[in-house]
Write an enzyme that holds these catalytic residues in place. Structure first.
Site, short mmCIF file in Angstrom:
data_model
loop_
_atom_site.label_atom_id
_atom_site.label_comp_id
_atom_site.label_asym_id
_atom_site.label_seq_id
_atom_site.Cartn_x
_atom_site.Cartn_y
_atom_site.Cartn_z
N GLN A 217 19.36 8.95 -29.59
CA GLN A 217 19.19 10.28 -30.15
C GLN A 217 17.77 10.81 -30.20
O GLN A 217 17.55 11.93 -30.65
CB GLN A 217 19.79 10.41 -31.56
CG GLN A 217 21.29 10.27 -31.61
CD GLN A 217 21.81 10.65 -32.97
OE1 GLN A 217 22.35 11.74 -33.13
NE2 GLN A 217 21.67 9.77 -33.93
N ASP A 218 16.76 10.02 -29.76
CA ASP A 218 15.40 10.54 -29.78
C ASP A 218 14.59 9.98 -28.61
O ASP A 218 13.47 9.51 -28.79
CB ASP A 218 14.72 10.24 -31.11
CG ASP A 218 13.55 11.17 -31.40
OD1 ASP A 218 13.47 12.26 -30.77
OD2 ASP A 218 12.70 10.82 -32.24
N VAL A 219 15.17 10.06 -27.41
CA VAL A 219 14.45 9.63 -26.22
C VAL A 219 13.38 10.67 -25.92
O VAL A 219 13.69 11.85 -25.77
CB VAL A 219 15.41 9.46 -25.01
CG1 VAL A 219 14.64 9.13 -23.75
CG2 VAL A 219 16.46 8.41 -25.32
N THR B 30 14.27 15.04 -31.60
CA THR B 30 13.26 16.05 -31.29
C THR B 30 13.94 17.20 -30.54
O THR B 30 14.45 17.00 -29.45
CB THR B 30 12.14 15.41 -30.44
OG1 THR B 30 11.66 14.24 -31.14
CG2 THR B 30 11.00 16.38 -30.21
#
Length: 175
Positions: A3-5, A54
């Site tokens: 969920q935040d690559v 992000t």
């Protein structure tokens, strides 16, 4: 599902064989383990009320519906690849246009537009490898969810571009 690559969560280190660098994904603070996604194809997402991550690296379906799937990570990975290839930020600071939108048309024909979008500061790129990596970026960052690949779909291609065969037992994963 991570969920935040994003670039800040990708760490680079020396490859164990001394042959270059290896990338490792870090910061699993907001990741989700969703066993039902692996167990059945009937439900390929999980719904969340609070989208985490992000925003510029999140696909529109997550902003609109809160649907989290492995394709959310693939979208973010595609944006990271686009940044790497172009040397541009994920969103234009002046126009606010996303990088994916700005170069989508050029990525449809990377052979023709390579000189327009590849970062000249990156040194010499093998043109065939650059085009293949650009194609992977485009497929990962595809806006239409059914046509977007997953990272697992492109691991073997990336390994081949890096000059290594697919290693077994090394934590391939589903995102």
């Amino acid at each position: 599902i991570h969920q935040d690559v994003k670039p800040a969560n990708i760490l680079l280190g020396a490859a164990p064989d001394g042959g270059g660098l290896v990338a490792k994904l870090a910061d699993f603070g907001i990741s989700r383990v969703v066993p039902e996604l692996a167990a059945t194809q009937a439900k390929s997402y999980v719904k969340t009320q609070n989208a985490a991550g992000t925003p510029i690296y999140m696909p529109m379906e997550l902003h609109r519906s809160g649907r989290v799937s492995v394709k959310v990570d693939a979208y973010a990975f595609g944006i990271v690849l686009m940044e790497m290839l172009t040397g541009r930020p994920p969103r234009d600071p002046e126009t606010k246009e996303s990088l994916a939108n700005a170069i989508y048309a050029q990525l449809q024909d990377p052979k023709r537009f390579m000189r327009d979008i590849v970062d000249p500061r990156a040194g010499g790129w093998d043109a065939k490898k650059w085009r293949r990596l650009a194609g992977i970026a485009r497929r990962c960052a595809e806006e239409r969810v059914p046509e977007r690949c997953t990272v697992a779909d492109v691991v073997a291609e990336i390994d081949a571009l890096a000059g290594r065969g697919r290693r077994r037992g090394g934590g391939g994963g589903g995102s």
